[in-house]
Design a protein around this motif. Sequence first.
Motif, PDB file in Angstrom:
ATOM      1  N   THR A  39       0.848  -1.181   0.000  1.00 45.05           N
ATOM      2  CA  THR A  39       0.000   0.000   0.000  1.00 45.05           C
ATOM      3  C   THR A  39       0.884   1.231   0.000  1.00 45.05           C
ATOM      4  OG1 THR A  39      -1.598  -1.207   1.366  1.00 45.05           O
ATOM      5  CG2 THR A  39      -1.884   1.173   1.232  1.00 45.05           C
ATOM      6  N   TYR A  40       0.492   2.251  -0.748  1.00 50.27           N
ATOM      7  CA  TYR A  40       1.249   3.500  -0.692  1.00 50.27           C
ATOM      8  C   TYR A  40       0.303   4.680  -0.803  1.00 50.27           C
ATOM      9  CZ  TYR A  40       0.833   4.123  -5.769  1.00 50.27           C
ATOM     10  OH  TYR A  40       0.353   4.284  -7.044  1.00 50.27           O
ATOM     11  N   SER A  41       0.750   5.817  -0.278  1.00 51.15           N
ATOM     12  CA  SER A  41      -0.022   7.043  -0.378  1.00 51.15           C
ATOM     13  C   SER A  41       0.930   8.226  -0.502  1.00 51.15           C
ATOM     14  CB  SER A  41      -0.912   7.248   0.842  1.00 51.15           C
ATOM     15  OG  SER A  41      -1.545   8.518   0.754  1.00 51.15           O
ATOM     16  N   PRO A  42       0.905   8.916  -1.648  1.00 56.92           N
ATOM     17  CA  PRO A  42       1.713  10.123  -1.784  1.00 56.92           C
ATOM     18  C   PRO A  42       1.023  11.355  -1.211  1.00 56.92           C
ATOM     19  CG  PRO A  42       0.673   9.613  -3.875  1.00 56.92           C
ATOM     20  CD  PRO A  42       0.282   8.514  -2.909  1.00 56.92           C
ATOM     21  N   GLY A  43      -0.204  11.182  -0.707  1.00 56.74           N
ATOM     22  CA  GLY A  43      -0.999  12.309  -0.195  1.00 56.74           C
ATOM     23  C   GLY A  43      -0.289  13.051   0.925  1.00 56.74           C
ATOM     24  N   THR A  44      -0.401  14.381   0.900  1.00 56.42           N
ATOM     25  CA  THR A  44       0.297  15.201   1.896  1.00 56.42           C
ATOM     26  C   THR A  44      -0.636  15.965   2.817  1.00 56.42           C
ATOM     27  OG1 THR A  44       0.451  17.028   0.318  1.00 56.42           O
ATOM     28  CG2 THR A  44       2.313  15.482   0.406  1.00 56.42           C
ATOM     29  N   VAL A  45      -1.957  15.926   2.526  1.00 58.57           N
ATOM     30  CA  VAL A  45      -2.921  16.597   3.404  1.00 58.57           C
ATOM     31  C   VAL A  45      -4.113  15.690   3.658  1.00 58.57           C
ATOM     32  CG1 VAL A  45      -2.322  18.960   2.734  1.00 58.57           C
ATOM     33  CG2 VAL A  45      -4.131  17.757   1.508  1.00 58.57           C
ATOM     34  N   GLU A  46      -4.753  15.930   4.775  1.00 56.94           N
ATOM     35  CA  GLU A  46      -5.968  15.237   5.160  1.00 56.94           C
ATOM     36  C   GLU A  46      -7.035  16.301   5.382  1.00 56.94           C
ATOM     37  OE1 GLU A  46      -6.314  12.702   8.917  1.00 56.94           O
ATOM     38  OE2 GLU A  46      -4.914  11.604   7.631  1.00 56.94           O
ATOM     39  N   ARG A  47      -8.208  16.091   4.820  1.00 58.29           N
ATOM     40  CA  ARG A  47      -9.283  17.070   4.986  1.00 58.29           C
ATOM     41  C   ARG A  47     -10.475  16.434   5.689  1.00 58.29           C
ATOM     42  NH1 ARG A  47      -7.569  17.596  -0.291  1.00 58.29           N
ATOM     43  NH2 ARG A  47      -6.255  19.433  -0.591  1.00 58.29           N
ATOM     44  N   GLU A  48     -11.129  17.254   6.482  1.00 53.46           N
ATOM     45  CA  GLU A  48     -12.330  16.815   7.180  1.00 53.46           C
ATOM     46  C   GLU A  48     -13.395  17.893   7.008  1.00 53.46           C
ATOM     47  OE1 GLU A  48     -13.860  16.021  11.744  1.00 53.46           O
ATOM     48  OE2 GLU A  48     -11.718  16.055  11.327  1.00 53.46           O
ATOM     49  N   SER A  49     -14.570  17.484   6.584  1.00 58.46           N
ATOM     50  CA  SER A  49     -15.669  18.441   6.417  1.00 58.46           C
ATOM     51  C   SER A  49     -16.108  18.964   7.777  1.00 58.46           C
ATOM     52  CB  SER A  49     -16.847  17.775   5.708  1.00 58.46           C
ATOM     53  OG  SER A  49     -16.487  17.410   4.397  1.00 58.46           O
ATOM     54  N   LEU A  50     -16.371  20.258   7.832  1.00 52.21           N
ATOM     55  CA  LEU A  50     -16.875  20.895   9.048  1.00 52.21           C
ATOM     56  C   LEU A  50     -18.367  21.151   8.831  1.00 52.21           C
ATOM     57  CD1 LEU A  50     -13.979  23.434   9.679  1.00 52.21           C
ATOM     58  CD2 LEU A  50     -14.346  21.208  10.764  1.00 52.21           C
ATOM     59  N   GLY A 101     -22.058  21.991  10.353  1.00 54.12           N
ATOM     60  CA  GLY A 101     -22.804  22.591  11.450  1.00 54.12           C
ATOM     61  C   GLY A 101     -24.217  22.035  11.491  1.00 54.12           C
ATOM     62  N   GLN A 102     -25.013  22.551  12.404  1.00 54.70           N
ATOM     63  CA  GLN A 102     -26.401  22.117  12.482  1.00 54.70           C
ATOM     64  C   GLN A 102     -27.241  22.712  11.366  1.00 54.70           C
ATOM     65  OE1 GLN A 102     -26.933  22.969  16.821  1.00 54.70           O
ATOM     66  NE2 GLN A 102     -27.838  20.920  16.753  1.00 54.70           N
ATOM     67  N   ASP A 103     -26.716  23.733  10.724  1.00 54.45           N
ATOM     68  CA  ASP A 103     -27.496  24.388   9.680  1.00 54.45           C
ATOM     69  C   ASP A 103     -27.046  24.013   8.268  1.00 54.45           C
ATOM     70  OD1 ASP A 103     -25.068  25.628   9.998  1.00 54.45           O
ATOM     71  OD2 ASP A 103     -25.855  27.679   9.938  1.00 54.45           O
ATOM     72  N   THR A 104     -25.745  23.749   8.056  1.00 48.10           N
ATOM     73  CA  THR A 104     -25.228  23.452   6.718  1.00 48.10           C
ATOM     74  C   THR A 104     -23.759  23.028   6.814  1.00 48.10           C
ATOM     75  OG1 THR A 104     -25.018  24.319   4.461  1.00 48.10           O
ATOM     76  CG2 THR A 104     -24.492  25.835   6.234  1.00 48.10           C
ATOM     77  N   VAL A 105     -23.196  22.719   5.695  1.00 54.41           N
ATOM     78  CA  VAL A 105     -21.758  22.447   5.649  1.00 54.41           C
ATOM     79  C   VAL A 105     -21.048  23.789   5.654  1.00 54.41           C
ATOM     80  CG1 VAL A 105     -19.882  21.460   4.297  1.00 54.41           C
ATOM     81  CG2 VAL A 105     -22.101  20.311   4.353  1.00 54.41           C
ATOM     82  N   HIS A 106     -20.105  23.965   6.590  1.00 60.41           N
ATOM     83  CA  HIS A 106     -19.422  25.242   6.756  1.00 60.41           C
ATOM     84  C   HIS A 106     -18.119  25.326   5.959  1.00 60.41           C
ATOM     85  CE1 HIS A 106     -21.557  25.671  10.880  1.00 60.41           C
ATOM     86  NE2 HIS A 106     -22.385  25.880   9.860  1.00 60.41           N
ATOM     87  N   GLY A 107     -17.567  24.193   5.592  1.00 59.64           N
ATOM     88  CA  GLY A 107     -16.272  24.179   4.896  1.00 59.64           C
ATOM     89  C   GLY A 107     -15.496  22.942   5.310  1.00 59.64           C
ATOM     90  N   TYR A 108     -14.192  23.079   5.377  1.00 60.79           N
ATOM     91  CA  TYR A 108     -13.373  21.930   5.773  1.00 60.79           C
ATOM     92  C   TYR A 108     -12.136  22.377   6.543  1.00 60.79           C
ATOM     93  CZ  TYR A 108     -10.421  23.060   1.702  1.00 60.79           C
ATOM     94  OH  TYR A 108      -9.606  23.686   0.800  1.00 60.79           O
ATOM     95  N   ALA A 109     -11.593  21.437   7.282  1.00 63.23           N
ATOM     96  CA  ALA A 109     -10.331  21.628   7.995  1.00 63.23           C
ATOM     97  C   ALA A 109      -9.272  20.800   7.275  1.00 63.23           C
ATOM     98  CB  ALA A 109     -10.456  21.166   9.448  1.00 63.23           C
ATOM     99  N   GLU A 110      -8.059  21.290   7.269  1.00 59.70           N
ATOM    100  CA  GLU A 110      -6.979  20.596   6.577  1.00 59.70           C
ATOM    101  C   GLU A 110      -5.764  20.557   7.488  1.00 59.70           C
ATOM    102  OE1 GLU A 110      -6.143  21.131   2.158  1.00 59.70           O
ATOM    103  OE2 GLU A 110      -4.573  22.351   3.070  1.00 59.70           O
TER     104      GLU A 110
END
Length: 124
Positions: free
Chosen positions: A28-39, A41-50
């Motif tokens: 297994t390999y991964s050249p990926g350099t960032v991980e993102r997580e959706s942020l 809220g209770q009202d909508t998607v606000h964006g993401y954290a990286e």
Amino acid sequence: MADNTNRLAGIAYIAVNGQSYMLAGELTYSPGTVERESLIGQDTVHGYAEKPRAPFISGSFRDAGSLTVADFNAMTNCTVTCELANGKTVVGRNMWTVEAQEVKTPEATFEVKFEGFSGSVTEQ
């Protein structure tokens, strides 16, 4: 490496600092350099954290009689080269092992994971 242009998966080889090892499976390999997580809220998607992520190469190795498993735990600043069935070569530079290696005796296998700095794993 690949002599059959239709082959996409299957056979693979791995070497660490020019030394070939028996690859039992699951390279297994991964050249990926960032991980993102959706942020969300209770009202909508606000964006993401990286945040940064360590690129890696890992696999299941076979414990040959001539091999010293403890040597893997001491590996740092390694060049890991993988040759894949589709003709691609994956190279990891300045890598180190993480996690202690544990041999599973029923099939004489152990897992090794190499991690590195951002950009250390490239596909050629």
